[in-house]
Scaffold this motif. Structure first.
Motif, PDB file in Angstrom:
ATOM      1  N   GLY A   1       0.777  -1.229   0.000  1.00  0.00           N
ATOM      2  CA  GLY A   1       0.000   0.000   0.000  1.00  0.00           C
ATOM      3  C   GLY A   1       0.806   1.275   0.000  1.00  0.00           C
ATOM      4  O   GLY A   1       0.239   2.370  -0.044  1.00  0.00           O
TER       5      GLY A   1
ATOM      6  N   PRO B   1       2.906   4.390  -1.407  1.00  0.00           N
ATOM      7  CA  PRO B   1       2.738   5.100  -2.675  1.00  0.00           C
ATOM      8  C   PRO B   1       3.995   5.054  -3.540  1.00  0.00           C
ATOM      9  O   PRO B   1       4.768   6.007  -3.609  1.00  0.00           O
ATOM     10  CB  PRO B   1       2.407   6.526  -2.225  1.00  0.00           C
TER      11      PRO B   1
ATOM     12  N   THR C   1      -4.196   5.191   1.135  1.00  0.00           N
ATOM     13  CA  THR C   1      -4.217   3.995   0.298  1.00  0.00           C
ATOM     14  C   THR C   1      -5.665   3.640   0.044  1.00  0.00           C
ATOM     15  O   THR C   1      -6.483   3.608   0.964  1.00  0.00           O
ATOM     16  CB  THR C   1      -3.476   2.816   0.951  1.00  0.00           C
TER      17      THR C   1
ATOM     18  N   VAL D   1      -2.402   1.600   7.423  1.00  0.00           N
ATOM     19  CA  VAL D   1      -1.162   1.763   6.676  1.00  0.00           C
ATOM     20  C   VAL D   1       0.003   1.337   7.566  1.00  0.00           C
ATOM     21  O   VAL D   1      -0.181   0.871   8.685  1.00  0.00           O
ATOM     22  CB  VAL D   1      -0.995   3.227   6.228  1.00  0.00           C
TER      23      VAL D   1
END
Length: 462
Positions: free
Chosen positions: A135, A137, A395, A402
């Motif tokens: 998750g 980025p 996410t 997260v």
């Protein structure tokens, strides 16, 4: 045996018939003449064969040189094409929208043409984009450029030209908004640039280096507790109480009789706003916002939720620079009828020092002394009701769970499901930038983009 030729004087004195006879005796036989001519022909043939082999070898060498030069040129062009494709992916101007990080996806160019069409083959470009399952980025971009050289075989079905050469480049592109230069969301309390050399980044810059691999920290130089950090790991190894000495005067002898613990630091800041509907600016960097309320109780701004604490000894020991009265608010701030962000530090003591901890950190309502109208709550819809938002990485798959460093709803849990209450992702290191934002209870926690967002923290979303 041939007789020797007479000397010159004798030849001049000899009659002509005798000279003729003498020359006849000196002429070699026909067999001898034939034998000498045969040897010369074989030698010439051998030389011709050797020369032919050499010429053939030179021709093969020249062919290989031309082929290798051709492939080298094609490989250089393919490398340039792949590099240019990666740079295009890195050159996004925003996180979402056109030409953005979100728009980076898999694509194929079956016939890539060079400028002015200066090429002797056809290049095929394939860009493959994968997203890690955790998750975070970031996107893994793999660019493959293939082409056919002179030795290519017969093309496969549906293929314009056989391709027997290829190169592949790979890069990691993080989803960081270029306009924010990598900042998470709010002002840093202890930015890396302020850390002293040789100390873990989680150790507050105000902590005093004791010179023996440890640092002593007296939060805001208040109270009588001192936390002793390990400079290498950033964890808290000792907890001292009853220390009235100012932090600047603390020495190794001051902390030699302290209690040995296994502790982790949690630090961050709390911002707030009375804007009816906070927007993108609040989600990214609220800074000093409009009129707010008393944020934290002076003695314990945070607590571990009792129903989810894992491997935690009681509530964390916390300190903040939240003023206890309106008189404690800086005059410049009072004139603007606004409050500065509040900084906090919390020490989480582990019951089992060999592993990490888990739990949900909640803000504790507080009020100014003598100003009960400034009380606040995280329930109801009255004028003193506020909602707590936390800054976190976004996410789309599991936004409330997260990585620990990215500020989840509950540390170590992975979902709301009953079978996920077992702590599988404990906090093992000290955490910084665990930041919060208070908004009106009627407001929605503001969202920015796929990186800079807030999520509702209190009351916990259902």
């Amino acid at each position: 045996m041939t007789r020797p030729l007479p000397q010159n004087d004798s030849m001049r004195r000899m009659p002509l018939p005798e000279i003729g006879k003498t020359l006849a005796r000196l002429r070699p036989s026909t067999a001898q003449t034939l034998h000498r001519s045969g040897v010369t022909l074989i030698e010439a043939l051998i030389c011709l064969v050797v020369m032919s082999l050499g010429v053939l070898a030179l021709m093969g060498l020249q062919t290989n040189l031309r082929y290798n030069a051709d492939v080298a040129r094609q490989r250089a062009e393919a490398s340039r094409i792949a590099s240019q494709e990666l740079e295009k992916a890195r050159a996004f101007a925003s996180i979402s929208g056109t030409d953005s990080w979100d728009a980076i996806s898999t694509r194929t160019v079956s016939s890539y043409e060079l400028p002015d069409n200066r090429q002797n083959t056809t290049y095929t470009l394939v860009r493959t984009v994968t997203t890690p399952s955790d998750g975070t980025p970031r996107k893994v971009i793999t660019v493959t450029v293939s082409w056919a050289d002179r030795t290519a075989a017969v093309p496969a079905a549906g293929q314009a030209q056989a391709q027997n050469q290829s190169i592949q480049l790979q890069a990691l592109v993080a989803g960081i908004d270029p306009t924010l230069s990598g900042q998470l969301a709010v002002s840093q309390i202890s930015p890396p640039s302020s850390q002293r050399s040789g100390r873990h980044a989680a150790i507050p810059s105000e902590a005093k280096d004791l010179g023996d691999g440890r640092s002593a920290f007296k939060p805001f130089n208040q109270g009588t507790s001192v936390w002793v950090f390990n400079n290498t790991t950033g964890t808290v190894s000792s907890l001292c109480s009853g220390i009235t000495t100012d932090q600047a005067a603390i020495t190794t002898s001051t902390v030699e009789n302290c209690q040995s613990i296994s502790g982790r630091l949690v630090s961050g800041s709390v911002h707030f706003t009375n804007v009816a509907e906070p927007g993108l600016s609040e989600a990214r960097d609220p800074g000093q916002l409009s009129r707010g309320v008393r944020i934290l109780s002076a003695d314990s701004p945070l607590r571990i939720a009792s129903d989810s604490g894992v491997n935690v000894s009681g509530n964390p020991q916390c300190a903040s620079n939240s003023p206890t009265s309106r008189a404690g608010v800086p005059a410049a701030v009072r004139l603007n009828d606004a409050y500065l962000p509040i900084q906090y530090f919390c020490l989480v003591v582990l019951t089992d020092g060999s592993s990490g901890w888990g739990g949900k950190l909640d803000l504790v309502p507080g009020n100014y002394t003598g100003e009960t109208a400034e009380d606040w709550t995280n329930s109801g819809t009255g004028s003193n009701a506020y909602k707590v938002c936390r800054y976190t990485r976004y996410t789309t798959t599991n936004p409330d769970f997260v990585a620990n460093i990215d500020h989840p709803l509950t540390y170590c849990r992975t979902s709301y499901a009953a079978n996920s209450t077992i702590c599988t992702n404990k906090v093992t290191q000290s955490l910084t930038e665990q930041n919060y934002l208070l908004v009106k209870a009627s407001s929605t926690c503001p969202t920015g983009d796929s990186i800079y967002n807030t999520r509702q923290h209190q009351p916990a979303p259902q």
